[in-house]
Design a protein around this motif. Structure first.
Motif, PDB file in Angstrom:
ATOM      1  N   GLU A   1      67.637  33.286  39.545  1.00 57.65           N
ATOM      2  CA  GLU A   1      68.152  34.659  39.469  1.00 57.65           C
ATOM      3  C   GLU A   1      67.118  35.662  39.978  1.00 57.65           C
ATOM      4  O   GLU A   1      67.451  36.617  40.675  1.00 57.65           O
ATOM      5  CB  GLU A   1      68.533  34.990  38.024  1.00 57.65           C
TER       6      GLU A   1
ATOM      7  N   VAL B   1      67.385  28.453  35.947  1.00 57.75           N
ATOM      8  CA  VAL B   1      68.347  29.546  36.149  1.00 57.75           C
ATOM      9  C   VAL B   1      67.621  30.877  36.260  1.00 57.75           C
ATOM     10  O   VAL B   1      67.892  31.686  37.153  1.00 57.75           O
ATOM     11  CB  VAL B   1      69.377  29.565  34.995  1.00 57.75           C
ATOM     12  N   ARG B   2      66.661  31.090  35.378  1.00 57.18           N
ATOM     13  CA  ARG B   2      65.936  32.364  35.393  1.00 57.18           C
ATOM     14  C   ARG B   2      65.204  32.550  36.725  1.00 57.18           C
ATOM     15  O   ARG B   2      65.247  33.607  37.355  1.00 57.18           O
ATOM     16  CB  ARG B   2      64.939  32.382  34.220  1.00 57.18           C
TER      17      ARG B   2
ATOM     18  N   PRO C   1      63.179  22.729  32.307  1.00 54.92           N
ATOM     19  CA  PRO C   1      64.415  22.991  31.555  1.00 54.92           C
ATOM     20  C   PRO C   1      65.378  23.879  32.352  1.00 54.92           C
ATOM     21  O   PRO C   1      64.950  24.703  33.148  1.00 54.92           O
ATOM     22  CB  PRO C   1      63.937  23.710  30.302  1.00 54.92           C
ATOM     23  N   GLU C   2      66.659  23.716  32.081  1.00 58.51           N
ATOM     24  CA  GLU C   2      67.683  24.422  32.854  1.00 58.51           C
ATOM     25  C   GLU C   2      67.530  25.943  32.778  1.00 58.51           C
ATOM     26  O   GLU C   2      67.668  26.646  33.768  1.00 58.51           O
ATOM     27  CB  GLU C   2      69.061  24.011  32.345  1.00 58.51           C
ATOM     28  N   ARG C   3      67.205  26.450  31.574  1.00 59.54           N
ATOM     29  CA  ARG C   3      67.131  27.921  31.469  1.00 59.54           C
ATOM     30  C   ARG C   3      66.019  28.482  32.357  1.00 59.54           C
ATOM     31  O   ARG C   3      66.132  29.563  32.921  1.00 59.54           O
ATOM     32  CB  ARG C   3      66.977  28.360  30.004  1.00 59.54           C
ATOM     33  N   VAL C   4      64.931  27.700  32.510  1.00 63.94           N
ATOM     34  CA  VAL C   4      63.834  28.171  33.377  1.00 63.94           C
ATOM     35  C   VAL C   4      64.294  28.161  34.841  1.00 63.94           C
ATOM     36  O   VAL C   4      64.026  29.097  35.605  1.00 63.94           O
ATOM     37  CB  VAL C   4      62.584  27.274  33.201  1.00 63.94           C
TER      38      VAL C   4
END
Ligand code: CU
Length: 196
Positions: free
Chosen positions: A28, A24-25, A19-22
């Protein structure tokens, strides 16, 4: 009954897609680690320069480059190859725009050899292909490198640090000769082979 989402962004991801949020995290986090490493390295360099610990890597030995030709170890008569009492050889060279002085040095094979170099103008580089010799020659410092040549032959020594418009022509030669041949040479023939 629930309607399946119509837009492509609303549809569930296929199995195995992160998933995208993973994503991005994770990016970062890695970015933060990289920035932290950069800052640490910069801090080490700044700190080292403040406590006077930044030196040319080869040898920490200072010399006055304005008086090289007038006095001390690098006067003209002392350049080239010299034999030490223990049987080893010391080669002294000056790198200058756009030559090494002397242009050609004779060195006996099979003995420990110590190169001592300095520059009287800008930064030059000294490299002997197929050996462990590779050093920068910084004005104000003496660079020292050691090696031993196992067999006779000619080695070219290019300047590998851009030093000005004539840099590409800054080449010289190391001629390694058998020990007996070296011992029979006269003093002048030992120090330089530029005229041969
Ligand atoms: Cu150069």
């Amino acid at each position: 009954m629930v309607e399946p989402p119509s837009g492509p962004l609303q549809r569930p991801l296929p199995d195995g897609t992160v998933p995208e949020r993973v994503v991005v995290r994770t990016e970062e986090r890695w970015l933060a680690i990289m920035v932290a490493m950069l800052v640490t390295m910069m801090l080490i360099m700044v700190l080292a320069s403040f406590i006077g610990a930044l030196h040319p890597a080869s040898n920490v030995e200072v010399i006055d480059s304005r008086t090289l030709h007038l006095k001390g170890e690098f006067v003209e008569s002392n350049l080239g190859t010299a034999l030490e009492p223990d049987g080893s050889a010391t080669v002294r060279l000056i790198a200058q725009q756009y030559d090494f002085v002397p242009r050609c040095v004779v060195i006996p094979a099979q003995v420990p050899v110590r190169f001592r170099l300095t520059s009287d103008d800008v930064i030059h580089g000294f490299l002997l292909p197929d050996t462990n010799i590779n050093t920068m020659v910084v004005p104000g410092f003496v660079a020292e490198v050691r090696t031993r040549f196992s067999r006779p032959g000619d080695y070219v020594m290019p300047c590998h640090e851009y030093c000005g418009l004539g840099h590409q022509a800054m080449w010289a030669r190391v001629r390694v000769v058998p020990w007996e041949q070296f011992a029979h040479r006269g003093l002048l023939e030992r120090t330089s082979c530029a005229a041969q």
